[in-house]
Design a protein around this motif. Structure first.
Motif: not given
Length: 376
Positions: A41-65
């Motif tokens: 779970e910790r590793a998967e959360a890191a994947v989504y955080r890293n993806l969110a850091a390279r996105r903006d707008g709606e996609e970033r909000a979705i990945l952060t959620a």
């Protein structure tokens, strides 16, 4: 606490049997499994955080959620473990690799792999995971699938030409070289045939891809509304309401078309009277020139691989064997890439690609033997 079934968590943490109130501490296997889930779970959360850091707008909000949801699941396993948390474990190798790729590239490949990971969640069959957590993982898979589909649309035109151009180059030139080798031709003739096949195939693929994409884009453009249609709305006969015919022609029922036309004519909506967005369709088709260049380059890059053994001086079965091994590895690679992007099993797609490619080469080899025997 969100995501935690308190009846399960309290019973397992305290080691209490709900039937007879006797203490039943978790087994060593339970603790190991919970620690593994916690690390994942910790590793998967890191994947989504890293993806969110390279996105903006709606996609970033979705990945952060999504990352926040994984943290809720993480808390569930922390509650179950209590004092048995121990030293933090590393996530699975697959998830750690995904986190690194997401941090460096943030590509659609990572999203496609995460889609498969969410779909394979073990929570539905684990008594210590709540039904809410299992449902979360299933929905996460759909969310990631939607994000991955956006990336697939952006890639589909040029990427299709690139991947399948390379595959065509690999298979067609390997088949050509094997067939000519089987006929008994010498090395120089095989090499010349391979180079000719590379150039002819790459030019043909590039030209064909350009014509195909341009034709499809022109068909889509022909389906768009005429630019002068918007200006005619103000002068339409309100009683006749011929604007409704436009919407009926586009598939609306007579009643819905009339109602929608009345809204437009009455100024109740800001709907463009004759516009239908085709941005997604055009984006999915791709650009003709970029598709043609990609197809040419990738066909050539695939077609040159079977020629390499002959370029370095190998001949006969040695050259054919090396060419077959090199092409096999390349086919496995292209098949795996297609599998990753489609959200399917990379291994299965890679083996399918290998089987099809080698099957075509084997048929050509047999034909070469027949022609070689006949000419003798």
């Amino acid at each position: 606490m969100p995501g935690v079934d308190l009846s399960v968590a309290t019973g397992r943490m305290a080691g209490v049997s709900l039937q007879d109130d006797t203490v039943t501490p978790p087994t060593a296997a339970d603790v190991r499994r919970w620690r593994r889930y916690l690390a994942d779970e910790r590793a998967e959360a890191a994947v989504y955080r890293n993806l969110a850091a390279r996105r903006d707008g709606e996609e970033r909000a979705i990945l952060t959620a999504l990352a926040d949801a994984e943290r809720r699941h993480e808390q569930h396993w922390l509650d179950l473990l209590g004092d048995e948390v121990g030293k933090p474990l590393r996530g699975s190798l697959r998830t750690r690799v995904l986190a690194a790729l997401a941090r460096r590239f943030g590509s659609v490949f990572v999203l496609a792999l995460m889609q498969r990971a969410e779909d394979r969640s073990p929570y539905a069959d684990d008594v210590d995971a709540t039904a809410r957590m299992a449902a979360d993982e299933r929905i996460h898979g759909e969310v990631v699938r939607g994000l991955a589909n956006r990336g697939r649309k952006r890639l589909s035109g040029t990427f299709r030409a690139a991947v399948f151009g390379a595959n065509d180059g690999l298979v067609s030139n390997l088949a050509l070289i094997i067939g000519i080798s089987a006929s008994g031709a010498d090395r120089h003739f095989v090499l010349l045939s391979g180079v000719a096949g590379l150039l002819a195939g790459a030019l043909s693929m590039g030209a064909g891809e350009y014509v195909s994409v341009r034709s499809q884009r022109e068909l889509l453009a022909a389906s768009e509304p005429h630019p002068d249609a918007r200006g005619a709305v103000a002068d339409l006969d309100v009683d006749a309401n011929e604007l409704a015919l436009v919407y009926r022609a586009r598939g609306m029922s007579e009643h819905d078309a009339a109602a929608h036309a009345d809204e437009v004519l009455g100024g109740l909506t800001a709907t463009d009277t004759a516009s239908t967005s085709t941005a997604d369709e055009h984006e999915a088709v791709g650009n003709g020139m970029s598709a043609a260049v990609s197809s040419f380059c990738f066909f050539a890059s695939g077609a040159v691989i079977p020629v390499l053994p002959f370029l370095v001086g190998l001949d006969g079965w040695a050259a054919v064997t090396v060419a077959g091994v090199l092409v096999g590895l390349a086919l496995l690679g292209t098949g795996a890439v297609v599998g990753v992007l489609s959200g399917a099993s990379p291994l299965r797609r890679a083996l399918r690609q290998l089987g099809i490619g080698f099957g075509a080469a084997a048929v050509t080899y047999v034909l070469g033997l027949l022609f070689g025997t006949g000419s003798a």
